[in-house]
Motif scaffolding. Structure first.
Motif, PDB file in Angstrom:
ATOM      1  N   GLU A  83       0.836  -1.212   0.000  1.00 41.49           N
ATOM      2  CA  GLU A  83       0.000   0.000   0.000  1.00 41.49           C
ATOM      3  C   GLU A  83       0.869   1.260   0.000  1.00 41.49           C
ATOM      4  OE1 GLU A  83      -2.574  -0.270   3.348  1.00 41.49           O
ATOM      5  OE2 GLU A  83      -3.664  -2.018   2.591  1.00 41.49           O
ATOM      6  N   LEU A  84       1.959   1.229   0.741  1.00 46.79           N
ATOM      7  CA  LEU A  84       2.848   2.383   0.774  1.00 46.79           C
ATOM      8  C   LEU A  84       3.550   2.553  -0.575  1.00 46.79           C
ATOM      9  CD1 LEU A  84       3.870   4.681   2.429  1.00 46.79           C
ATOM     10  CD2 LEU A  84       5.636   3.215   3.375  1.00 46.79           C
ATOM     11  N   LEU A  85       3.925   1.448  -1.208  1.00 49.65           N
ATOM     12  CA  LEU A  85       4.534   1.523  -2.536  1.00 49.65           C
ATOM     13  C   LEU A  85       3.562   2.159  -3.532  1.00 49.65           C
ATOM     14  CD1 LEU A  85       6.708   0.850  -4.650  1.00 49.65           C
ATOM     15  CD2 LEU A  85       5.681  -1.460  -4.820  1.00 49.65           C
ATOM     16  N   ALA A  86       2.289   1.798  -3.441  1.00 47.79           N
ATOM     17  CA  ALA A  86       1.285   2.376  -4.344  1.00 47.79           C
ATOM     18  C   ALA A  86       1.156   3.885  -4.111  1.00 47.79           C
ATOM     19  CB  ALA A  86      -0.063   1.694  -4.124  1.00 47.79           C
ATOM     20  N   ALA A  87       1.244   4.317  -2.841  1.00 48.92           N
ATOM     21  CA  ALA A  87       1.177   5.747  -2.538  1.00 48.92           C
ATOM     22  C   ALA A  87       2.394   6.481  -3.097  1.00 48.92           C
ATOM     23  CB  ALA A  87       1.074   5.961  -1.029  1.00 48.92           C
ATOM     24  N   ILE A  88       3.573   5.840  -3.023  1.00 50.73           N
ATOM     25  CA  ILE A  88       4.798   6.454  -3.554  1.00 50.73           C
ATOM     26  C   ILE A  88       4.706   6.598  -5.075  1.00 50.73           C
ATOM     27  CG2 ILE A  88       7.274   6.099  -3.901  1.00 50.73           C
ATOM     28  CD1 ILE A  88       7.299   4.683  -1.153  1.00 50.73           C
ATOM     29  N   ASP A  89       4.243   5.566  -5.754  1.00 54.54           N
ATOM     30  CA  ASP A  89       4.136   5.618  -7.211  1.00 54.54           C
ATOM     31  C   ASP A  89       3.100   6.654  -7.654  1.00 54.54           C
ATOM     32  OD1 ASP A  89       6.104   3.748  -7.584  1.00 54.54           O
ATOM     33  OD2 ASP A  89       4.715   2.039  -7.724  1.00 54.54           O
ATOM     34  N   SER A  90       2.022   6.790  -6.870  1.00 57.18           N
ATOM     35  CA  SER A  90       1.005   7.803  -7.182  1.00 57.18           C
ATOM     36  C   SER A  90       1.596   9.206  -7.034  1.00 57.18           C
ATOM     37  CB  SER A  90      -0.208   7.636  -6.269  1.00 57.18           C
ATOM     38  OG  SER A  90      -1.175   8.633  -6.502  1.00 57.18           O
ATOM     39  N   ALA A  91       2.410   9.396  -5.993  1.00 60.95           N
ATOM     40  CA  ALA A  91       3.055  10.693  -5.790  1.00 60.95           C
ATOM     41  C   ALA A  91       4.035  10.994  -6.922  1.00 60.95           C
ATOM     42  CB  ALA A  91       3.770  10.701  -4.443  1.00 60.95           C
ATOM     43  N   ARG A  92       4.763   9.973  -7.379  1.00 59.55           N
ATOM     44  CA  ARG A  92       5.704  10.158  -8.503  1.00 59.55           C
ATOM     45  C   ARG A  92       4.960  10.690  -9.726  1.00 59.55           C
ATOM     46  NH1 ARG A  92       7.981   4.649  -9.826  1.00 59.55           N
ATOM     47  NH2 ARG A  92       9.228   5.810 -11.362  1.00 59.55           N
ATOM     48  N   ALA A  93       3.805  10.089 -10.005  1.00 54.91           N
ATOM     49  CA  ALA A  93       3.021  10.518 -11.166  1.00 54.91           C
ATOM     50  C   ALA A  93       2.505  11.947 -10.971  1.00 54.91           C
ATOM     51  CB  ALA A  93       1.851   9.554 -11.388  1.00 54.91           C
ATOM     52  N   GLY A  94       2.050  12.264  -9.755  1.00 56.38           N
ATOM     53  CA  GLY A  94       1.545  13.599  -9.489  1.00 56.38           C
ATOM     54  C   GLY A  94       2.598  14.681  -9.643  1.00 56.38           C
ATOM     55  N   VAL A  95       3.827  14.358  -9.229  1.00 50.96           N
ATOM     56  CA  VAL A  95       4.921  15.333  -9.342  1.00 50.96           C
ATOM     57  C   VAL A  95       5.394  15.458 -10.791  1.00 50.96           C
ATOM     58  CG1 VAL A  95       7.323  15.759  -8.703  1.00 50.96           C
ATOM     59  CG2 VAL A  95       5.672  15.040  -6.962  1.00 50.96           C
ATOM     60  N   ARG A  96       5.448  14.350 -11.502  1.00 48.15           N
ATOM     61  CA  ARG A  96       6.001  14.338 -12.853  1.00 48.15           C
ATOM     62  C   ARG A  96       5.045  14.946 -13.888  1.00 48.15           C
ATOM     63  NH1 ARG A  96       6.579   9.274 -13.095  1.00 48.15           N
ATOM     64  NH2 ARG A  96       4.588   8.845 -14.146  1.00 48.15           N
ATOM     65  N   ASP A  97       3.758  14.762 -13.710  1.00 49.35           N
ATOM     66  CA  ASP A  97       2.801  15.113 -14.768  1.00 49.35           C
ATOM     67  C   ASP A  97       2.274  16.544 -14.696  1.00 49.35           C
ATOM     68  OD1 ASP A  97       3.113  12.523 -15.579  1.00 49.35           O
ATOM     69  OD2 ASP A  97       1.269  11.793 -14.616  1.00 49.35           O
ATOM     70  N   ARG A  98       2.737  17.352 -13.765  1.00 47.64           N
ATOM     71  CA  ARG A  98       2.216  18.716 -13.643  1.00 47.64           C
ATOM     72  C   ARG A  98       3.259  19.733 -14.090  1.00 47.64           C
ATOM     73  NH1 ARG A  98      -2.205  20.840 -11.449  1.00 47.64           N
ATOM     74  NH2 ARG A  98      -2.214  23.029 -10.793  1.00 47.64           N
ATOM     75  N   ASP A  99       2.757  20.798 -14.725  1.00 47.49           N
ATOM     76  CA  ASP A  99       3.631  21.894 -15.136  1.00 47.49           C
ATOM     77  C   ASP A  99       3.723  22.879 -13.970  1.00 47.49           C
ATOM     78  OD1 ASP A  99       5.171  23.665 -16.522  1.00 47.49           O
ATOM     79  OD2 ASP A  99       3.507  24.522 -17.685  1.00 47.49           O
ATOM     80  N   TRP A 100       4.759  22.768 -13.170  1.00 45.98           N
ATOM     81  CA  TRP A 100       4.897  23.559 -11.954  1.00 45.98           C
ATOM     82  C   TRP A 100       5.386  24.976 -12.280  1.00 45.98           C
ATOM     83  CZ3 TRP A 100       2.825  21.290  -7.861  1.00 45.98           C
ATOM     84  CH2 TRP A 100       2.762  19.902  -7.837  1.00 45.98           C
ATOM     85  N   PRO A 101       5.111  25.937 -11.357  1.00 45.11           N
ATOM     86  CA  PRO A 101       5.632  27.296 -11.570  1.00 45.11           C
ATOM     87  C   PRO A 101       7.141  27.282 -11.738  1.00 45.11           C
ATOM     88  CG  PRO A 101       4.068  27.260  -9.748  1.00 45.11           C
ATOM     89  CD  PRO A 101       4.321  25.828 -10.122  1.00 45.11           C
ATOM     90  N   GLY A 102       7.657  28.231 -12.525  1.00 48.06           N
ATOM     91  CA  GLY A 102       9.071  28.231 -12.878  1.00 48.06           C
ATOM     92  C   GLY A 102      10.030  28.187 -11.713  1.00 48.06           C
ATOM     93  N   THR A 103       9.763  28.947 -10.641  1.00 49.46           N
ATOM     94  CA  THR A 103      10.693  28.989  -9.506  1.00 49.46           C
ATOM     95  C   THR A 103      10.717  27.695  -8.711  1.00 49.46           C
ATOM     96  OG1 THR A 103       8.939  29.985  -8.145  1.00 49.46           O
ATOM     97  CG2 THR A 103      10.454  31.492  -9.273  1.00 49.46           C
ATOM     98  N   SER A 104       9.683  26.889  -8.844  1.00 47.84           N
ATOM     99  CA  SER A 104       9.623  25.648  -8.056  1.00 47.84           C
ATOM    100  C   SER A 104      10.045  24.419  -8.852  1.00 47.84           C
ATOM    101  CB  SER A 104       8.196  25.435  -7.520  1.00 47.84           C
ATOM    102  OG  SER A 104       7.280  25.257  -8.593  1.00 47.84           O
ATOM    103  N   LYS A 105      10.274  24.558 -10.153  1.00 38.88           N
ATOM    104  CA  LYS A 105      10.580  23.387 -10.988  1.00 38.88           C
ATOM    105  C   LYS A 105      11.825  22.630 -10.536  1.00 38.88           C
ATOM    106  CE  LYS A 105       8.181  24.676 -15.231  1.00 38.88           C
ATOM    107  NZ  LYS A 105       8.294  25.037 -16.665  1.00 38.88           N
ATOM    108  N   PRO A 106      12.945  23.287 -10.215  1.00 41.76           N
ATOM    109  CA  PRO A 106      14.128  22.527  -9.787  1.00 41.76           C
ATOM    110  C   PRO A 106      13.857  21.679  -8.539  1.00 41.76           C
ATOM    111  CG  PRO A 106      14.745  24.770 -10.344  1.00 41.76           C
ATOM    112  CD  PRO A 106      13.245  24.733 -10.335  1.00 41.76           C
ATOM    113  N   ALA A 107      13.164  22.245  -7.546  1.00 47.04           N
ATOM    114  CA  ALA A 107      12.890  21.500  -6.317  1.00 47.04           C
ATOM    115  C   ALA A 107      11.955  20.331  -6.588  1.00 47.04           C
ATOM    116  CB  ALA A 107      12.284  22.433  -5.269  1.00 47.04           C
ATOM    117  N   LEU A 108      10.978  20.515  -7.451  1.00 48.07           N
ATOM    118  CA  LEU A 108      10.051  19.417  -7.784  1.00 48.07           C
ATOM    119  C   LEU A 108      10.747  18.328  -8.586  1.00 48.07           C
ATOM    120  CD1 LEU A 108       7.042  19.258  -6.945  1.00 48.07           C
ATOM    121  CD2 LEU A 108       7.958  21.548  -6.785  1.00 48.07           C
ATOM    122  N   ALA A 109      11.691  18.716  -9.437  1.00 47.38           N
ATOM    123  CA  ALA A 109      12.450  17.716 -10.193  1.00 47.38           C
ATOM    124  C   ALA A 109      13.302  16.865  -9.254  1.00 47.38           C
ATOM    125  CB  ALA A 109      13.331  18.413 -11.244  1.00 47.38           C
ATOM    126  N   ALA A 110      13.926  17.507  -8.267  1.00 50.94           N
ATOM    127  CA  ALA A 110      14.734  16.772  -7.277  1.00 50.94           C
ATOM    128  C   ALA A 110      13.856  15.827  -6.465  1.00 50.94           C
ATOM    129  CB  ALA A 110      15.452  17.754  -6.369  1.00 50.94           C
TER     130      ALA A 110
END
Length: 388
Positions: A300-327
């Protein structure tokens, strides 16, 4: 036998008054028009001799007395009384005593009013009244509380709250209301334990939606609720009040719901929060005691981690936050690999071998830089007695 004839009365002397005479001209007065039972009789006759005609009471006199008794309008009573007296004399009405009493009371009330304004007594009384109204508005039943209100509870350990007071969230308070719900589908009193189970299940998602930025919640603050008592249930009370309460008073609101978050902040928290939620559900039994329960939780925790990966990867974040979100995305990739390996374990020993590496890949401050870049709380809440 013939019926006897009544004797005829002796007529009175001509020209004299009629008294005790018979009917007709010069005798008894003719009866008025007959009416059926329940209907009014004909026009009234003259006022009987010796009885004075009815005198009405002057309305201004009555109004003067009433205004004189009402302390907030004493001048009006004085004016009405002075208007009433000449009218009473002119129209021969009743009410002279009422008008004089109204004038006297108005004069006394006017003098008291002037004295109160000069001395400031009325201002003090008004301020005391206002303070009392404000105090009464803050003191209420726990079931009168509404989402967003902070409160203190001075029930002193009683089983049911009896002294709850609304206070400013900026100052110290015992709790903050996150929401309410009504218990439905139950006709008879279910008991305290059953209500607690319902409240635990229903209040958890309400609290989670109210305070999405979980890092802004102090460690000592957690889920709480106020439920109906047996007595209030009999009176129709079905409402449960969900709240955040602390082991000791805390300051500041914990609210961070959709009304206070940006769309980027909301998306981030919806993506990352499930990792934290599932993490707290780790079984109490070790893998040696219940291997399957622990492996299921890890999945269940692995599924939550993979869901978070998709949420972080698939969104166009504001420019100043992109480096931190990529990390953060890279950290989640590493965590996913470690937890996937642990869930593939076939026994408790293999599970333990991957356990520490999996948790190291998912540290407590996961996403701290990304949170700060998005304007969220960047520091996890500190344990009691430690500094953040």
């Amino acid at each position: 036998m013939e019926p006897s004839q009544p004797s005829q009365p002796t007529p009175p002397p001509s020209g004299g008054p009629q008294s005790g005479g018979g009917p007709g001209a010069g005798g008894w007065p003719a009866p008025g028009p007959y009416t059926s039972p329940g209907m009014p009789y004909g026009p009234p006759g003259p006022v009987p001799y010796g009885q004075p005609p009815h005198r009405s009471t002057n309305g201004f006199a009555v109004a003067s007395l009433v205004a004189g008794l009402v302390c907030c309008v004493p001048p009006l009573g004085l004016v009405l009384g002075l208007v009433a007296l000449p009218r009473i004399r002119k129209r021969d009405q009743n009410g002279k005593g009422l008008a004089i009493a109204g004038i006297a009371l108005s004069v006394v009330s006017s003098l008291l009013l002037v004295a109160g304004l000069v001395s400031g007594g009325f201002r003090t009384a008004y301020e005391s009244f206002k303070e009392g109204v404000d105090e009464a508005s803050r003191s209420r039943s726990a079931f009168a509380l509404r989402p967003g209100q902070c409160f203190t509870d001075h029930s002193k350990g009683e089983e049911y709250a009896t002294d709850v007071r609304v206070v400013d969230c900026a100052g110290p308070h015992d709790g903050e209301v996150s929401g309410t719900f009504k218990v439905t589908g139950i006709a008879t009193w279910p008991g305290d334990d059953a209500l607690e189970d319902i409240a635990d299940e229903r209040c958890e998602p309400i609290n989670a939606a109210y305070a999405m930025d979980t890092w802004a919640i102090p460690r000592s603050v957690g889920l709480s609720y106020y439920q109906p008592s047996r007595e209030s249930w009999r009176l129709g009370d079905r409402e449960v009040t969900c709240a955040f309460t602390g082991e000791k008073p805390f300051s500041g609101s914990v609210r961070s719901d959709t009304t206070r978050l940006t769309l980027d902040q909301e998306h981030f928290l919806l993506s990352l929060n499930p990792i934290e939620t599932v993490g707290y559900r780790e079984p109490e039994e070790d893998p040696d005691e219940d291997f399957e329960a622990n492996r299921q939780w890890a999945r269940e925790l692995l599924a939550a981690i993979d869901s978070a990966r998709a949420g972080v990867r698939d969104r166009d974040w504001p420019g100043t936050s992109k480096p931190a979100l990529a990390a953060l995305g890279k950290e989640l990739d590493t965590a996913s690999k470690r937890w996937r390996a642990m869930t593939a374990a076939t026994d408790a020993e293999a599970y333990w071998e991957g356990y520490e590496a999996a948790w190291d890949a998912l540290p407590e401050d996961l996403g701290a830089e990304a949170r700060t870049a998005l304007g969220l709380t960047g520091t996890p809440p500190a344990d009691e007695g430690t500094q953040a």
